[in-house]
Design an enzyme around this catalytic site. Sequence first.
Site, mmCIF file in Angstrom:
data_model
loop_
_atom_site.group_PDB
_atom_site.id
_atom_site.type_symbol
_atom_site.label_atom_id
_atom_site.label_comp_id
_atom_site.label_asym_id
_atom_site.label_seq_id
_atom_site.Cartn_x
_atom_site.Cartn_y
_atom_site.Cartn_z
ATOM 1 N N ASP A 34 1.177 -3.083 9.175
ATOM 2 C CA ASP A 34 -0.023 -2.388 9.668
ATOM 3 C C ASP A 34 -0.625 -3.020 10.931
ATOM 4 O O ASP A 34 -1.344 -2.340 11.671
ATOM 5 C CB ASP A 34 -1.084 -2.319 8.565
ATOM 6 C CG ASP A 34 -0.835 -1.159 7.612
ATOM 7 O OD1 ASP A 34 -0.156 -0.200 8.018
ATOM 8 O OD2 ASP A 34 -1.318 -1.207 6.473
ATOM 9 N N HIS A 80 2.633 2.195 11.544
ATOM 10 C CA HIS A 80 1.999 3.470 11.895
ATOM 11 C C HIS A 80 2.052 3.644 13.398
ATOM 12 O O HIS A 80 1.759 2.705 14.149
ATOM 13 C CB HIS A 80 0.519 3.490 11.503
ATOM 14 C CG HIS A 80 0.250 3.548 10.040
ATOM 15 N ND1 HIS A 80 0.569 4.641 9.259
ATOM 16 C CD2 HIS A 80 -0.322 2.653 9.207
ATOM 17 C CE1 HIS A 80 0.203 4.404 8.017
ATOM 18 N NE2 HIS A 80 -0.332 3.204 7.950
ATOM 19 N N GLU A 85 0.828 -1.213 0.000
ATOM 20 C CA GLU A 85 0.000 0.000 0.000
ATOM 21 C C GLU A 85 0.866 1.269 0.000
ATOM 22 O O GLU A 85 1.938 1.316 0.589
ATOM 23 C CB GLU A 85 -0.934 -0.026 1.223
ATOM 24 C CG GLU A 85 -2.193 0.789 1.022
ATOM 25 C CD GLU A 85 -3.220 0.548 2.123
ATOM 26 O OE1 GLU A 85 -2.949 -0.238 3.059
ATOM 27 O OE2 GLU A 85 -4.306 1.161 2.042
ATOM 28 N N HIS A 115 -3.362 -6.554 6.181
ATOM 29 C CA HIS A 115 -4.757 -6.546 5.817
ATOM 30 C C HIS A 115 -4.995 -6.570 4.316
ATOM 31 O O HIS A 115 -6.148 -6.399 3.879
ATOM 32 C CB HIS A 115 -5.429 -5.319 6.444
ATOM 33 C CG HIS A 115 -4.894 -4.007 5.945
ATOM 34 N ND1 HIS A 115 -5.720 -3.057 5.384
ATOM 35 C CD2 HIS A 115 -3.642 -3.488 5.869
ATOM 36 C CE1 HIS A 115 -5.026 -2.010 5.030
ATOM 37 N NE2 HIS A 115 -3.761 -2.233 5.316
#
Lengths: 52, 398
Positions: free
Chosen positions: B165, B226, B82, B146
């Site tokens: 993530d 994150h 991503e 994910h």
Amino acid sequence: MDKYRCTVCDYVYDPEKGDPDNGIKPGTAFSDLPDGWVCPICNVAKDMFEKI
Amino acid sequence: MSAVKILEGIYWVGAVDWNIRNFHGHTYTTSRGTTYNAYLIVDEKITLIDTVYGPFAQEMIENIRQIVPPEKIDYIVANHVEMDHSGALPEIMKLCPKAKVIGTSKCKEGLYRYYYGDWDFQVVKTGDKLKLGRRTLTFLEAPMLHWPDSMFTYIAEDALLLPNDAFGQHYASSERFDDEVDAPSLMEESAKYYGNILWPLSALVLRKIEEVQKMGIPIKIIAPSHGIIWRKDPMKIVNAYVSWAKNEVKPKIVIVYETMWGSTEKMAKKIAEGVADSGVSVKLFDVNQTDRTTVIKEMLDAKGYIIGSSTHDNDLLINIAGFLEFLKGLRPKNRIGCSFGSYGWAGGATGSIEGYLKKAGVEIAQQAIVARFAPDKDELKKCYEYGKSFADIVKKKG
């Protein structure tokens, strides 16, 4: 009856268990799943599955 | 923010995005901003684990330069394709064009479809290892945690897990570790992240945690892509994930509604009063006044959902419809719900709400309550009783 794995997310369709959350009774062979059935995890269609 | 030493030879070289408020388009409100965490390992081979969102590429490159010249990077591990983690890849690859990019086969495919780069790519699978010198990386595929390409990287020598993530939070701060920030805020952001992103993937979350536990690998630090790094008590977030993934709930009710002229709101408040007087915790949200990301976080541990809407064009209002559409995708389990709303002549909203709730997997526990135009005294009393009776069912089934 053969098990099938989703090539996108690795979910395994086990005919003995079926997919009761989505109306598929235990004992339903992969080939007998309705055309509109999709992977319960990632939503891709039956043609993205391979026999294991 | 400058590079931060995580462990001997391992550095955070990411970027803090203080001002972002809408993430993934408009699917997630990042009210505390976020960070894009990239990690640099300095060993015999220099390795970068993930990158940052494209607009922050120079910040990451400057951070790397504080530690080593970026030209010396040998490997770049892409745990996830991503753009918030791979966006800076084209820029960094210009500086170290011979570096090998490492990821799953789906990552290879995805990175190509994003950037069309001609990069040396090494496909890895679960259990594959890469020796860097003193340390060895171990890879663990994590499909649909994910995205299909997702992967965890583990460093046994440091008992360090880099799960991308998973276990992350949108939390901008000048601090990097869990013991340096406010613990309740950190857990709140973790719950928001789980509820809004990982909730529908709960079965896979449980399976992956069990798989890692069976491997018996020690984990002292969890460094997600994150937010904050878990070093004080990494099991705190793992245990929270297990609870959320099992859809464990509290005797708690969330009321979400949309109103035209205030009648549905009057009903909502009376229902909330009834719930509270039954001794069940309740949260009330006007869907147009509260951020959806926060409402979903409140729903993550609530047993009961009460959804309301005025009838407009014989159906429910558009913003509560959008909210329920989002909830449907999150596939909550082990929940009960009911609906309410005002109408002028034919009605229709409550039936549609029930339809959405059923599609989301929420069991309808009591019949809808409606009021024509504005609820009168008796109807408001009935709303109060409606809240009480639903709270009793929640207590019984909770």
